[in-house]
Write a protein that holds these residues in place. Structure first.
Motif, PDB file in Angstrom:
ATOM      1  N   GLY A  52      21.582  22.638  17.247  1.00 55.25           N
ATOM      2  CA  GLY A  52      20.410  23.098  16.505  1.00 55.25           C
ATOM      3  C   GLY A  52      19.046  22.916  17.149  1.00 55.25           C
ATOM      4  N   ALA A  53      18.990  22.463  18.419  1.00 53.41           N
ATOM      5  CA  ALA A  53      17.669  22.403  19.075  1.00 53.41           C
ATOM      6  C   ALA A  53      17.112  23.821  19.165  1.00 53.41           C
ATOM      7  N   ARG A  54      15.820  23.953  18.937  1.00 51.45           N
ATOM      8  CA  ARG A  54      15.225  25.298  18.944  1.00 51.45           C
ATOM      9  C   ARG A  54      15.224  25.899  20.352  1.00 51.45           C
ATOM     10  N   ARG A  55      14.801  25.091  21.315  1.00 55.73           N
ATOM     11  CA  ARG A  55      14.797  25.554  22.706  1.00 55.73           C
ATOM     12  C   ARG A  55      14.998  24.372  23.632  1.00 55.73           C
ATOM     13  N   VAL A  56      15.563  24.651  24.807  1.00 59.61           N
ATOM     14  CA  VAL A  56      15.640  23.616  25.849  1.00 59.61           C
ATOM     15  C   VAL A  56      15.080  24.235  27.125  1.00 59.61           C
ATOM     16  N   ILE A  57      14.080  23.590  27.687  1.00 55.65           N
ATOM     17  CA  ILE A  57      13.407  24.140  28.868  1.00 55.65           C
ATOM     18  C   ILE A  57      13.574  23.187  30.044  1.00 55.65           C
ATOM     19  N   PRO A  58      14.263  23.624  31.113  1.00 54.52           N
ATOM     20  CA  PRO A  58      14.359  22.761  32.304  1.00 54.52           C
ATOM     21  C   PRO A  58      12.952  22.510  32.854  1.00 54.52           C
ATOM     22  N   LEU A  59      12.679  21.275  33.260  1.00 50.38           N
ATOM     23  CA  LEU A  59      11.343  20.943  33.765  1.00 50.38           C
ATOM     24  C   LEU A  59      11.330  20.982  35.283  1.00 50.38           C
ATOM     25  N   ALA A  76      14.632  17.908  31.295  1.00 56.81           N
ATOM     26  CA  ALA A  76      14.473  19.096  30.452  1.00 56.81           C
ATOM     27  C   ALA A  76      13.719  18.713  29.191  1.00 56.81           C
ATOM     28  N   ALA A  77      12.949  19.669  28.652  1.00 55.51           N
ATOM     29  CA  ALA A  77      12.251  19.440  27.379  1.00 55.51           C
ATOM     30  C   ALA A  77      13.099  20.027  26.262  1.00 55.51           C
ATOM     31  N   VAL A  78      13.344  19.211  25.241  1.00 53.65           N
ATOM     32  CA  VAL A  78      14.132  19.669  24.095  1.00 53.65           C
ATOM     33  C   VAL A  78      13.173  19.836  22.915  1.00 53.65           C
ATOM     34  N   LEU A  79      13.120  21.046  22.377  1.00 48.36           N
ATOM     35  CA  LEU A  79      12.193  21.343  21.285  1.00 48.36           C
ATOM     36  C   LEU A  79      12.941  21.500  19.970  1.00 48.36           C
ATOM     37  N   GLY A  80      12.364  20.941  18.923  1.00 51.42           N
ATOM     38  CA  GLY A  80      12.908  21.157  17.586  1.00 51.42           C
ATOM     39  C   GLY A  80      14.142  20.327  17.266  1.00 51.42           C
ATOM     40  N   MET A  81      14.208  19.114  17.808  1.00 51.18           N
ATOM     41  CA  MET A  81      15.332  18.236  17.465  1.00 51.18           C
ATOM     42  C   MET A  81      14.792  16.823  17.303  1.00 51.18           C
ATOM     43  N   ASP A  82      15.247  16.085  16.277  1.00 47.08           N
ATOM     44  CA  ASP A  82      14.671  14.749  16.107  1.00 47.08           C
ATOM     45  C   ASP A  82      15.330  13.739  17.046  1.00 47.08           C
ATOM     46  N   ARG A  83      14.635  12.623  17.215  1.00 49.93           N
ATOM     47  CA  ARG A  83      15.045  11.679  18.267  1.00 49.93           C
ATOM     48  C   ARG A  83      16.399  11.042  17.998  1.00 49.93           C
ATOM     49  N   GLU A  84      16.704  10.773  16.721  1.00 52.32           N
ATOM     50  CA  GLU A  84      17.995  10.133  16.406  1.00 52.32           C
ATOM     51  C   GLU A  84      19.146  11.031  16.840  1.00 52.32           C
TER      52      GLU A  84
END
Length: 314
Positions: A187-194, A132-140
């Motif tokens: 708080g991730a902005r969006r999560v998109i299954p790939l 899945a792609a996680v948008l708007g969250m930092d790696r830590e």
């Protein structure tokens, strides 16, 4: 004088018909498609040029198809005397980068990535892994999420660190689902299954990495003529033994794409030329640094446009 990097796309950039026009117009491009068919004993060019997409999308076809198309474009660029100071590729694209750097012959690379596709496909039964792609969250923060879920018994880890705020996670279907849920809550902005056929760049791919070892022993790997930035470390690699080790690790390790681009910037690269279908990597480079020059070359029009620009720099 600024430096130039050739960057090569990975899985996901494939389209039916890619490279066809170049193969019709340039002998050096057509020779690459013919050589791939011959080495694989397979009508790969037929699948690339005419589909169907279902067939092209199979990992064992996608990987050699993308490599072949990228190298066909590269051969045409070479005819015009365009060279790079560095090369890098996203996942599968690392093999294209190694061909560009003279470390692996095209014929050996196309054979190796066909096997790589098969092994990655076989590593995890269908439906058991996910990405899945996680948008708007930092790696830590996302690393913490995946570690907690993994400790709970469902493996999931960071797979592709593409650019700030765009990270793919990979692992068991349950692990990815849980991590996606927690990431959203945190708080991730969006999560998109790939839409992928397996949990690439996760520890679940270790069986595929094991099977790749004898294949990489079988082909000839030389020292690279120009440094290739490794996915695994985001550092330069040129020595044959180092390249082989990194290609094994790469299968189950995260692709440090953002770090790779930042390393190239540190090395003085100000022109990024994406070679092959699509413009995914050019977009990521721009998200990392708006000030650099990017171009994507996948067909005749984009080639001519890029040549004007690249010749103008000399």
């Amino acid at each position: 004088m600024g430096k130039t990097a050739f960057i090569f796309p990975g899985q996901g950039s494939q389209t039916v018909g890619m490279g066809k026009q170049l193969a019709e117009e340039f002998k050096v491009a057509k020779e690459r498609f013919d050589l791939a068919d011959e080495r694989l004993q397979l009508e790969l060019s037929e699948i690339i040029f005419n589909g169907p997409m279902e067939k092209l999308k199979m990992t064992e076809n996608t990987q050699p198809a993308l490599l072949t198309t990228s190298i066909a474009v590269l051969e045409v660029l070479k005819e015009y005397g365009i060279k790079a100071d560095y090369a890098a590729g996203h996942s599968l694209g690392e093999y294209s980068a190694l061909v560009a750097a003279g470390a692996v012959s095209f014929s050996d690379a196309v054979y190796a990535v066909r096997q790589r596709g098969l092994f990655m496909e076989e590593a995890v039964p269908a439906g058991q892994g996910a990405m899945a792609a996680v948008l708007g969250m930092d790696r830590e923060k996302l690393t913490q999420v995946t570690e907690e879920v993994t400790e709970g018994g469902d493996l999931v880890q960071l797979a592709n660190l593409n650019c700030p705020g765009q990270i793919a996670i990979s692992g068991t279907a349950a692990g990815v689902e849980k991590a996606s849920k927690v990431a959203k809550e945190q708080g991730a902005r969006r999560v998109i299954p790939l839409e992928v056929s397996g949990p690439f760049h996760s520890n679940l791919m270790k069986p595929a990495a094991e099977k790749m070892k004898p294949i990489l022993d079988e082909i000839s790997i030389q020292d690279a003529e120009i440094p290739v930035i490794a996915n695994v470390t985001a550092k330069e690699m040129t020595e044959a033994s180092d390249i082989k080790a990194k290609l094994i690790e790469q299968i189950y390790s995260p692709v440090l794409w953002e770090d790779t681009v930042r390393r190239l910037l540190e090395l003085g690269v100000d022109t990024f030329v994406e070679i092959g279908p699509g413009n995914v990597l050019s977009g990521l480079v721009r998200k990392i640094d708006r000030s650099v020059k990017t171009m994507a070359i996948g067909d005749k029009d984009s080639l001519l446009k890029a040549l004007d620009s690249l010749k103008g720099d000399e």
